[in-house]
Design an enzyme around this catalytic site. Structure first.
Site, PDB file in Angstrom:
ATOM      1  N   GLU A 221       0.742  -1.344   0.147  1.00 43.31           N
ATOM      2  CA  GLU A 221      -0.066   0.042   0.165  1.00 43.31           C
ATOM      3  C   GLU A 221       1.110   1.281  -0.276  1.00 43.31           C
ATOM      4  OE1 GLU A 221      -3.582   1.658   2.511  1.00 43.31           O
ATOM      5  OE2 GLU A 221      -2.231   0.505   3.386  1.00 43.31           O
TER       6      GLU A 221
ATOM      7  N   LYS B 259     -10.270   2.631  -1.158  1.00 44.22           N
ATOM      8  CA  LYS B 259     -10.500   2.302  -0.198  1.00 44.22           C
ATOM      9  C   LYS B 259     -11.788   2.525   0.584  1.00 44.22           C
ATOM     10  CE  LYS B 259      -8.299   1.500   4.222  1.00 44.22           C
ATOM     11  NZ  LYS B 259      -6.700   2.659   4.779  1.00 44.22           N
TER      12      LYS B 259
ATOM     13  N   CYS C 159      -5.498  -2.886   2.419  1.00 39.47           N
ATOM     14  CA  CYS C 159      -5.032  -2.647   4.385  1.00 39.47           C
ATOM     15  C   CYS C 159      -6.499  -3.320   5.219  1.00 39.47           C
ATOM     16  CB  CYS C 159      -4.344  -1.435   4.672  1.00 39.47           C
ATOM     17  SG  CYS C 159      -3.424  -1.312   5.899  1.00 39.47           S
TER      18      CYS C 159
END
Length: 295
Positions: free
Chosen positions: A44, A117, A154
């Site tokens: 990431e 995200k 993540c």
């Protein structure tokens, strides 16, 4: 004809110099491609240090729009040259909004799409809500030239809804670029094992391989613990970097064999599709639309 897919994950310590990091990551991608990897996952926000450990206005300047993002342009050319798929994590500027995003670059260099995200953490050392809006793309999968992939980012990896939604949409492998390490408010708290267990749970519950690429090294008050890994569709660890070292891991999967296993195991056949009385049908429809998941 058997359809095999070879996936790889890159683990690396990163400086806060973009050119240095890109040179390292490109080198690892070339090495992975030379060994036969078809989908290669960096970690990431690999262009620099994990800047979200503190709130600074000047760090918004790290973001760029998709269309003229220099790293995306470079990795499009690299993917086309090596004929590999690269999910590229980047800090995205979209008008006045900022997102923690992944561009899925196909093996011909085309960007198949952007995932933003969905789950944004906010806690000591991981102050992402200062920088990023929650993603508005919904969970997505992409049919690349080598297979259909789903990508979370993540904190997404802790939520079973993300993995399940991508599996329901036809993903054949799940990939998670991540930046995870110690908890600065409690140095005795080690999340490495719970992190891996929840990811292995996604593999088992969805009968699908899971790939995680983490960084290593100390940046400010965070020490990233690495342990990048690949789990197969039964939850077995088939590759892991157990030491805090730079490197790549890879694994090859027979997608037809996995599809047969998934169908035979019955997880998707036996799912309960009705909602409980405490959940209105309207709420189910709203959530289904927002996250692109078929409840």
């Amino acid at each position: 004809m058997t359809q095999n897919l070879t996936v790889a994950a890159i683990q690396a310590a990163l400086t806060d110099e973009r050119a240095t990091n890109l040179k390292r990551i490109v080198g690892w991608i070339r090495e992975a491609a030379a060994t036969g990897a078809q989908v290669i996952l960096p970690s990431e926000l690999f262009e620099g240090h994990y800047f979200c450990c503190e709130e600074r206005e000047d760090w918004f300047a790290r973001a760029h729009p998709v269309g003229d993002h220099p790293t995306l342009i470079q990795f499009q050319a690299l993917a086309a040259e090596l004929e590999v798929v690269i999910p590229v994590s980047f800090f995205e500027k979209a008008g006045p909004a900022f997102y923690n995003s992944v561009a899925v670059v196909d093996s011909d260099g085309a960007i198949l799409g952007i995932y933003r995200k969905s789950h944004i953490p906010d806690g000591p050392g991981y102050e992402e809500k200062y920088y990023f809006r929650p993603g508005d793309t919904g969970f997505q999968v992409w049919k690349t030239r080598v297979g259909t992939i789903g990508v979370g980012i993540c904190w997404d990896q802790w939520f079973p809804e993300c993995a399940r939604a991508m599996a329901l949409m036809g993903a054949e492998v799940l990939l998670y670029p991540t930046a995870i390490g110690n908890e600065p408010q409690d140095l005795d708290l080690d999340t490495k094992d719970p992190w891996q267990r929840v990811m292995v749970g996604h593999a088992v519950a969805n009968a699908i391989p899971v790939v995680a690429a983490n960084r290593i090294g100390t940046e400010g008050n965070l020490t990233f613990y690495g342990h990048s890994f690949i789990a197969n569709h039964a939850g077995d660890m088939v590759a892991e970097l157990t030491q805090p070292v730079d490197g790549i891991i890879s694994a090859t999967f027979d997608l037809d064999e996995i599809a047969q296993y998934r169908a035979g195991f019955g997880f998707f056949r036996d799912r309960v599709l009705t909602c409980t009385r405490s959940c209105s049908q309207r709420t189910v429809r709203i959530l289904s639309h927002k996250f692109n998941c078929f409840i």
